[in-house]
Design an enzyme around this catalytic site. Sequence first.
Site, mmCIF file in Angstrom:
data_model
loop_
_atom_site.group_PDB
_atom_site.id
_atom_site.type_symbol
_atom_site.label_atom_id
_atom_site.label_comp_id
_atom_site.label_asym_id
_atom_site.label_seq_id
_atom_site.Cartn_x
_atom_site.Cartn_y
_atom_site.Cartn_z
ATOM 1 N N LYS A 73 -2.773 -0.053 -0.888
ATOM 2 C CA LYS A 73 -2.230 -0.970 -1.804
ATOM 3 C C LYS A 73 -3.085 -1.465 -2.888
ATOM 4 O O LYS A 73 -4.359 -1.389 -2.709
ATOM 5 C CB LYS A 73 -1.420 -2.037 -0.932
ATOM 6 C CG LYS A 73 -0.689 -1.668 0.016
ATOM 7 C CD LYS A 73 0.584 -1.110 -0.165
ATOM 8 C CE LYS A 73 1.390 -0.587 0.904
ATOM 9 N NZ LYS A 73 2.334 0.308 0.749
ATOM 10 N N SER A 87 4.207 5.237 -1.821
ATOM 11 C CA SER A 87 3.967 3.877 -2.161
ATOM 12 C C SER A 87 3.034 3.641 -3.387
ATOM 13 O O SER A 87 3.063 2.738 -4.002
ATOM 14 C CB SER A 87 3.665 2.889 -1.174
ATOM 15 O OG SER A 87 2.257 3.130 -0.417
#
Length: 167
Positions: free
Chosen positions: A91, A47
Amino acid sequence: MGFRNLGPLGSFVKEGWEKTFSLVKFFCFLHVVDSYLVTWFVTLGPSMLPTIDLTPTLFLGETFSARSGKVTRGDIVIIRSPQNPKMMVAKRLVGMENDTVTYIPNPDEPDKQETIVVPKGHVWIQGDDVNTSNDSRNFGAVPYGLIEKRPFWRVLPAKDFGPFWKH
């Protein structure tokens, strides 16, 4: 009860007690450092490509920034997953409270965009690889309190050893 009353075993008991007490103090120190200052963690998964590659990567992360409100847009943060509180995810912080964020909810339809105002006490997070990341585009803004740490030093793999502030 004094150690003198134990006779010849008193010195052994006293030494054992002192070593145990020193060990307990050491573990308390480690707990404070790990919980409130610096901790290590491993990232794994696609990710955050290309910033963090697919190989397991060991980082040092500092917790002070998150606790003191010093994280900013663009920082990579480690948060407790809002979908599975047992997991931590890496993230990028894209929006802070009251920011307007425009995003593409489905990477297969890049022409369709949505706009949101990040609610008070929340942040908007996204992975760098929009095709594989499960992030705020899927579950919405996350409470600021879920931010656990910010990576500052890449430890492994050895070829990437060094500071990790401005990624």
